[in-house]
Design a protein around this motif. Structure first.
Motif, mmCIF file in Angstrom:
data_model
loop_
_atom_site.group_PDB
_atom_site.id
_atom_site.type_symbol
_atom_site.label_atom_id
_atom_site.label_comp_id
_atom_site.label_asym_id
_atom_site.label_seq_id
_atom_site.Cartn_x
_atom_site.Cartn_y
_atom_site.Cartn_z
ATOM 1 N N ALA A 43 86.943 35.495 -19.938
ATOM 2 C CA ALA A 43 88.343 36.169 -20.128
ATOM 3 C C ALA A 43 88.232 37.323 -21.105
ATOM 4 O O ALA A 43 88.622 38.404 -21.036
ATOM 5 N N ALA A 44 87.960 36.720 -22.294
ATOM 6 C CA ALA A 44 88.125 37.740 -23.521
ATOM 7 C C ALA A 44 86.921 38.745 -23.212
ATOM 8 O O ALA A 44 87.229 39.862 -23.557
ATOM 9 N N THR A 45 85.852 38.527 -22.938
ATOM 10 C CA THR A 45 84.743 39.427 -22.890
ATOM 11 C C THR A 45 85.084 40.302 -21.370
ATOM 12 O O THR A 45 84.739 41.457 -21.457
ATOM 13 N N THR A 46 85.636 39.860 -20.356
ATOM 14 C CA THR A 46 86.148 40.688 -19.400
ATOM 15 C C THR A 46 87.088 41.535 -19.899
ATOM 16 O O THR A 46 87.075 42.898 -19.524
ATOM 17 N N SER A 47 88.189 41.141 -20.680
ATOM 18 C CA SER A 47 89.299 41.807 -20.890
ATOM 19 C C SER A 47 88.797 42.929 -22.020
ATOM 20 O O SER A 47 89.200 44.329 -21.908
ATOM 21 N N SER A 48 87.657 42.895 -23.063
ATOM 22 C CA SER A 48 87.264 43.894 -23.911
ATOM 23 C C SER A 48 86.560 44.809 -22.827
ATOM 24 O O SER A 48 86.829 45.917 -23.398
ATOM 25 N N ALA A 50 87.038 45.741 -20.074
ATOM 26 C CA ALA A 50 87.996 46.448 -19.192
ATOM 27 C C ALA A 50 88.822 47.274 -19.970
ATOM 28 O O ALA A 50 89.041 48.546 -19.576
ATOM 29 N N ASN A 51 88.958 47.058 -21.239
ATOM 30 C CA ASN A 51 89.851 48.087 -22.095
ATOM 31 C C ASN A 51 88.859 49.273 -22.462
ATOM 32 O O ASN A 51 89.300 50.434 -22.606
ATOM 33 N N ARG A 52 87.680 48.730 -22.716
ATOM 34 C CA ARG A 52 86.569 49.823 -22.943
ATOM 35 C C ARG A 52 86.612 50.867 -22.179
ATOM 36 O O ARG A 52 86.491 52.185 -22.256
ATOM 37 N N GLN A 54 88.728 51.538 -19.575
ATOM 38 C CA GLN A 54 89.975 52.461 -19.595
ATOM 39 C C GLN A 54 90.161 53.509 -20.764
ATOM 40 O O GLN A 54 90.280 54.871 -20.352
#
Length: 152
Positions: A43-48, A50-52, A54
């Motif tokens: 989840a942390a990797t996916t969130s990071s 996705a933020n990059r 965006q």
């Protein structure tokens, strides 16, 4: 002999069953914690990521808007004054999502025949990942000389 026969038939003594069950609970808890930890890392990797993605999308959209604005401005400039805008141009304050190291360039190419024209390439570049000068957006417009017409 009685206890050996009990174990052979699957009936262990209570102290032995409790110790075996306790070891199983510890193993189950360790497995559950490892599954939860794997999920959290994912989840942390996916969130990071996705933020990059965006941020990169917002930066590219801002670069496209900046290039389009310069193109619109150049379409309003008289044909004779276009060479004044060739080379590096300052990025507008509206390009706030762009990196301060962004470079906006305008290149003119004279096309004399069949109708005198100028091919204008507008590009914006800056640091992107490992590339120190990646092109974020570019646009090509054409301006034709209006013979016999006075331009403003």
């Amino acid at each position: 002999i009685q206890s050996t026969l009990s174990r052979l038939h699957g009936r262990a003594e209570p102290a032995l069953r409790l110790r075996t069950r306790r070891g199983g609970i510890l193993l189950e808890a360790a497995m559950a914690l490892s599954i939860v930890a794997t999920g959290l890392v994912f989840a942390a990797t996916t969130s990071s990521l996705a933020n990059r993605m965006q941020r990169d999308t917002e930066r590219r959209a801002a670069a496209e808007r900046e290039v389009a604005n310069v193109a619109e401005r150049l379409l309003g400039v008289p044909y004779q004054r276009l060479p004044e805008f060739q080379g590096e141009q300052p990025v507008s304050p509206d390009g706030s999502r762009l990196d301060p190291a962004a470079i906006l360039t305008v290149q003119l190419e004279e096309v004399p025949e069949p109708t005198p024209a100028r091919r204008i390439r507008i590009a914006i570049a800056g640091p992107w990942g490992a590339d120190p000068q990646a092109e974020w957006a570019s646009l090509i417009i054409w301006r034709f000389a209006m013979t016999g017409v006075d331009e403003p």
